[in-house]
Motif scaffolding. Structure first.
Motif, PDB file in Angstrom:
ATOM      1  N   PHE A 142      12.969   0.391  -3.029  1.00 32.07           N
ATOM      2  CA  PHE A 142      13.334   0.171  -4.426  1.00 32.07           C
ATOM      3  C   PHE A 142      13.767   1.504  -5.031  1.00 32.07           C
ATOM      4  N   PRO A 143      15.035   1.887  -4.807  1.00 28.19           N
ATOM      5  CA  PRO A 143      15.516   3.175  -5.318  1.00 28.19           C
ATOM      6  C   PRO A 143      15.640   3.168  -6.842  1.00 28.19           C
ATOM      7  N   ASP A 144      16.204   4.226  -7.382  1.00 28.50           N
ATOM      8  CA  ASP A 144      16.206   4.528  -8.813  1.00 28.50           C
ATOM      9  C   ASP A 144      16.568   3.328  -9.703  1.00 28.50           C
ATOM     10  N   HIS A 145      15.681   3.035 -10.649  1.00 28.26           N
ATOM     11  CA  HIS A 145      15.912   1.946 -11.593  1.00 28.26           C
ATOM     12  C   HIS A 145      15.095   2.188 -12.861  1.00 28.26           C
ATOM     13  N   PRO A 146      15.507   1.623 -14.006  1.00 27.96           N
ATOM     14  CA  PRO A 146      14.830   1.880 -15.278  1.00 27.96           C
ATOM     15  C   PRO A 146      13.844   0.775 -15.655  1.00 27.96           C
ATOM     16  N   HIS A 147      13.008   1.064 -16.657  1.00 29.31           N
ATOM     17  CA  HIS A 147      12.127   0.088 -17.296  1.00 29.31           C
ATOM     18  C   HIS A 147      11.998   0.448 -18.774  1.00 29.31           C
ATOM     19  N   ARG A 148      11.710  -0.550 -19.580  1.00 31.39           N
ATOM     20  CA  ARG A 148      11.282  -0.330 -20.971  1.00 31.39           C
ATOM     21  C   ARG A 148      10.439  -1.526 -21.419  1.00 31.39           C
ATOM     22  N   GLY A 149       9.325  -1.249 -22.115  1.00 33.79           N
ATOM     23  CA  GLY A 149       8.602  -2.275 -22.853  1.00 33.79           C
ATOM     24  C   GLY A 149       7.487  -2.993 -22.126  1.00 33.79           C
ATOM     25  N   GLN A 150       7.152  -2.597 -20.873  1.00 35.13           N
ATOM     26  CA  GLN A 150       6.093  -3.296 -20.141  1.00 35.13           C
ATOM     27  C   GLN A 150       5.258  -2.306 -19.343  1.00 35.13           C
ATOM     28  N   GLU A 151       4.163  -2.815 -18.764  1.00 31.80           N
ATOM     29  CA  GLU A 151       3.370  -2.058 -17.809  1.00 31.80           C
ATOM     30  C   GLU A 151       3.473  -2.741 -16.450  1.00 31.80           C
ATOM     31  N   THR A 152       3.447  -1.946 -15.392  1.00 33.09           N
ATOM     32  CA  THR A 152       3.404  -2.504 -14.042  1.00 33.09           C
ATOM     33  C   THR A 152       2.119  -2.043 -13.365  1.00 33.09           C
ATOM     34  N   ILE A 153       1.483  -2.968 -12.656  1.00 36.18           N
ATOM     35  CA  ILE A 153       0.268  -2.662 -11.904  1.00 36.18           C
ATOM     36  C   ILE A 153       0.554  -2.972 -10.441  1.00 36.18           C
ATOM     37  N   THR A 154       0.515  -1.935  -9.607  1.00 40.82           N
ATOM     38  CA  THR A 154       0.799  -2.088  -8.185  1.00 40.82           C
ATOM     39  C   THR A 154      -0.495  -1.933  -7.396  1.00 40.82           C
ATOM     40  N   TYR A 155      -0.841  -2.947  -6.604  1.00 37.83           N
ATOM     41  CA  TYR A 155      -2.048  -2.954  -5.786  1.00 37.83           C
ATOM     42  C   TYR A 155      -1.610  -3.003  -4.338  1.00 37.83           C
ATOM     43  N   LEU A 156      -1.807  -1.900  -3.619  1.00 39.79           N
ATOM     44  CA  LEU A 156      -1.328  -1.836  -2.243  1.00 39.79           C
ATOM     45  C   LEU A 156      -2.389  -2.370  -1.289  1.00 39.79           C
ATOM     46  N   LEU A 157      -1.993  -3.311  -0.454  1.00 40.00           N
ATOM     47  CA  LEU A 157      -2.904  -3.940   0.500  1.00 40.00           C
ATOM     48  C   LEU A 157      -2.792  -3.347   1.894  1.00 40.00           C
ATOM     49  N   GLU A 158      -1.582  -2.961   2.288  1.00 42.88           N
ATOM     50  CA  GLU A 158      -1.351  -2.373   3.608  1.00 42.88           C
ATOM     51  C   GLU A 158      -0.264  -1.310   3.489  1.00 42.88           C
ATOM     52  N   GLY A 159      -0.436  -0.209   4.225  1.00 40.40           N
ATOM     53  CA  GLY A 159       0.593   0.818   4.277  1.00 40.40           C
ATOM     54  C   GLY A 159       0.471   1.852   3.179  1.00 40.40           C
ATOM     55  N   ALA A 160       1.616   2.359   2.703  1.00 40.06           N
ATOM     56  CA  ALA A 160       1.656   3.381   1.660  1.00 40.06           C
ATOM     57  C   ALA A 160       2.993   3.301   0.935  1.00 40.06           C
ATOM     58  N   VAL A 161       3.002   3.700  -0.343  1.00 43.24           N
ATOM     59  CA  VAL A 161       4.217   3.690  -1.153  1.00 43.24           C
ATOM     60  C   VAL A 161       4.280   4.986  -1.959  1.00 43.24           C
ATOM     61  N   ASP A 162       5.440   5.651  -1.922  1.00 44.06           N
ATOM     62  CA  ASP A 162       5.686   6.845  -2.734  1.00 44.06           C
ATOM     63  C   ASP A 162       6.374   6.446  -4.033  1.00 44.06           C
ATOM     64  N   HIS A 163       6.128   7.233  -5.080  1.00 48.01           N
ATOM     65  CA  HIS A 163       6.863   7.018  -6.326  1.00 48.01           C
ATOM     66  C   HIS A 163       7.304   8.358  -6.897  1.00 48.01           C
ATOM     67  N   GLU A 164       8.378   8.320  -7.681  1.00 49.81           N
ATOM     68  CA  GLU A 164       8.935   9.523  -8.301  1.00 49.81           C
ATOM     69  C   GLU A 164       9.713   9.087  -9.532  1.00 49.81           C
ATOM     70  N   ASP A 165       9.601   9.843 -10.639  1.00 48.70           N
ATOM     71  CA  ASP A 165      10.357   9.475 -11.836  1.00 48.70           C
ATOM     72  C   ASP A 165      11.053  10.680 -12.456  1.00 48.70           C
ATOM     73  N   PHE A 166      11.829  10.417 -13.514  1.00 45.70           N
ATOM     74  CA  PHE A 166      12.644  11.470 -14.111  1.00 45.70           C
ATOM     75  C   PHE A 166      11.851  12.482 -14.942  1.00 45.70           C
ATOM     76  N   THR A 167      10.557  12.295 -15.087  1.00 45.32           N
ATOM     77  CA  THR A 167       9.723  13.288 -15.764  1.00 45.32           C
ATOM     78  C   THR A 167       9.239  14.363 -14.798  1.00 45.32           C
ATOM     79  N   GLY A 168       9.458  14.144 -13.506  1.00 44.64           N
ATOM     80  CA  GLY A 168       8.955  15.051 -12.493  1.00 44.64           C
ATOM     81  C   GLY A 168       7.684  14.560 -11.844  1.00 44.64           C
ATOM     82  N   ALA A 169       7.141  13.455 -12.337  1.00 46.59           N
ATOM     83  CA  ALA A 169       5.922  12.894 -11.750  1.00 46.59           C
ATOM     84  C   ALA A 169       6.234  12.286 -10.391  1.00 46.59           C
ATOM     85  N   SER A 170       5.277  12.430  -9.459  1.00 41.46           N
ATOM     86  CA  SER A 170       5.442  11.837  -8.140  1.00 41.46           C
ATOM     87  C   SER A 170       4.069  11.683  -7.511  1.00 41.46           C
TER      88      SER A 170
END
Length: 393
Positions: A142-170
């Motif tokens: 899921f490469p670069d994409h925007p959001h506004r107005g909601q919260e997302t809750i990601t619960y990982l069951l298997e494996g690993a997922v990286d995240h990075e945003d335009f604020t520099g957070a990763s």
């Protein structure tokens, strides 16, 4: 994570042309009345704490000063058992309004998801906007994409997922971890699964939760909850285990509140013959998604019992105090499900892909802001994630 029907092409060479085309198409769709509008049917309800759970916590406090850990452990087990029996005897069961299969579909780039909330079968079940059970193999993401107005809750069951945003957070979440992301006034990010050497998929759940109108334009933020931080409790003589991600269960409270909108999330494992009675706040909307095996919902001896299979979402009526669920004694394997509840929001919902606001005008403005890099999207101008590079070329 998921763009939910708004599939931007982030090819560097065609970026400006595609953005203009998307903007024109979206405005036309909005002005043509094609955006789904949903007004929730009920006002936000106040959560009412369970007296049974409070009694258990009080018993624990009374024994807190004891020097013997075995006394505390025995008290906890006895209190949990007493609370469970009291709940079974007194709680009014929540009945199932509908149960349906989450059909597998494509999402992002090469990912597969089973979407239940956010489909014609169940749309905008306030405060819940979307639920995806995702499976992402190497080469997808899921490469670069925007959001506004909601919260997302990601619960990982298997494996690993990286995240990075335009604020520099990763960062990275691993199996058993959760990430709570508040989009607020705007964020652009990427979420990319690990490329496992054995070719195995990265599997998890992602839940979209609506933000109250007054918080739609708050600052974006992230909060991680690691697997080791999540308390759990064994019930029914050890035949059932409940991970208390958020909320309360059998005298155990979650570590902290991580979402602006009050939400309970419980991960329940039922061994063959296990029975659980889980109290829920009155007036909240609630559902259960079955991850593994088959379960039976409803109180024994009553006519509202219903079997629900794997990959099905069971939506509960608001009336009632608790969810009754069990695994058949003759089952050949454990069953696993999540029970999720949240306070409904008395507000209009207008959604176009990753933008969730309270009016058509606000959605048009969100798209304009993203295109012009303004009003929360200033940092999106020229930004490209490092982790999403592999899917841009």
């Amino acid at each position: 994570m998921f763009r939910s029907t708004l599939n931007h092409n982030h090819n560097h060479n065609n970026k400006n042309k595609n953005n203009k085309n998307i903007f024109t198409a979206v405005v036309f769709a909005l002005l043509s009345g094609l955006v789904y509008i949903c007004i929730t049917e009920q006002a936000a309800a106040t959560a009412i704490a369970s007296a049974k759970l409070s009694a258990v916590k009080q018993l624990l406090l009374v024994n807190k000063g004891s020097s013997s850990s075995s006394v505390l452990s025995t008290t906890f087990q006895a209190s949990s058992s007493a609370a469970a029996m009291t709940a079974t005897a007194l709680a009014v069961p929540r009945t199932i309004k509908k149960a349906f299969l989450a059909v597998e579909q494509s999402e992002g780039q090469g990912a597969r998801v089973r979407r239940s909330i956010g489909t014609p079968s169940l749309r905008n079940f306030s405060p819940f906007l979307m639920l995806d059970h995702f499976s992402v193999k190497p080469g997808a993401g899921f490469p670069d994409h925007p959001h506004r107005g909601q919260e997302t809750i990601t619960y990982l069951l298997e494996g690993a997922v990286d995240h990075e945003d335009f604020t520099g957070a990763s960062g990275t979440i691993n199996a058993g971890d959760l990430q709570f992301m508040t989009a607020g006034k705007g964020i652009q990010h990427a979420e990319m699964p690990h490329q496992n050497t054995d070719g195995s998929a990265n599997v998890g759940l992602q839940l979209w939760v609506d933000l109250p109108e007054k918080l739609k334009y708050c600052e974006p933020r992230y909060r991680d909850l690691r697997a080791a931080e999540i308390p759990q409790v064994d019930v029914d003589g050890g035949k059932a285990t409940i991970k208390v991600i958020s909320g309360q269960s059998h005298g155990v409270d979650s570590v902290k509140d991580l979402a602006y909108t009050p939400v309970w999330i419980l991960d329940v494992t039922l061994r063959p013959g296990a029975k659980v009675v889980q109290p829920l706040p009155q007036g909240w909307n609630a559902f259960s998604y079955v991850l593994e095996g088959d379960v039976i919902f409803g109180k024994e001896g009553e006519g509202n019992r219903l079997p629900v299979g794997q990959y099905h979402n069971a939506v509960f009526n608001q009336e009632g105090d608790a969810v009754y669920v069990e695994n058949d004694p003759d089952a050949i394997k454990d069953a696993r499900l999540v029970i999720v509840a949240g306070t409904p929001l008395d507000q209009e919902v207008v959604q176009y892909g990753p933008f969730v606001l309270n009016s058509r005008e606000e959605v048009v403005q969100a798209i304009t802001d993203f295109q012009t890099h303004s009003n929360g999207f200033e940092r999106s101008e020229g930004w490209q994630s490092e982790i999403g590079k592999s899917m841009r070329y």
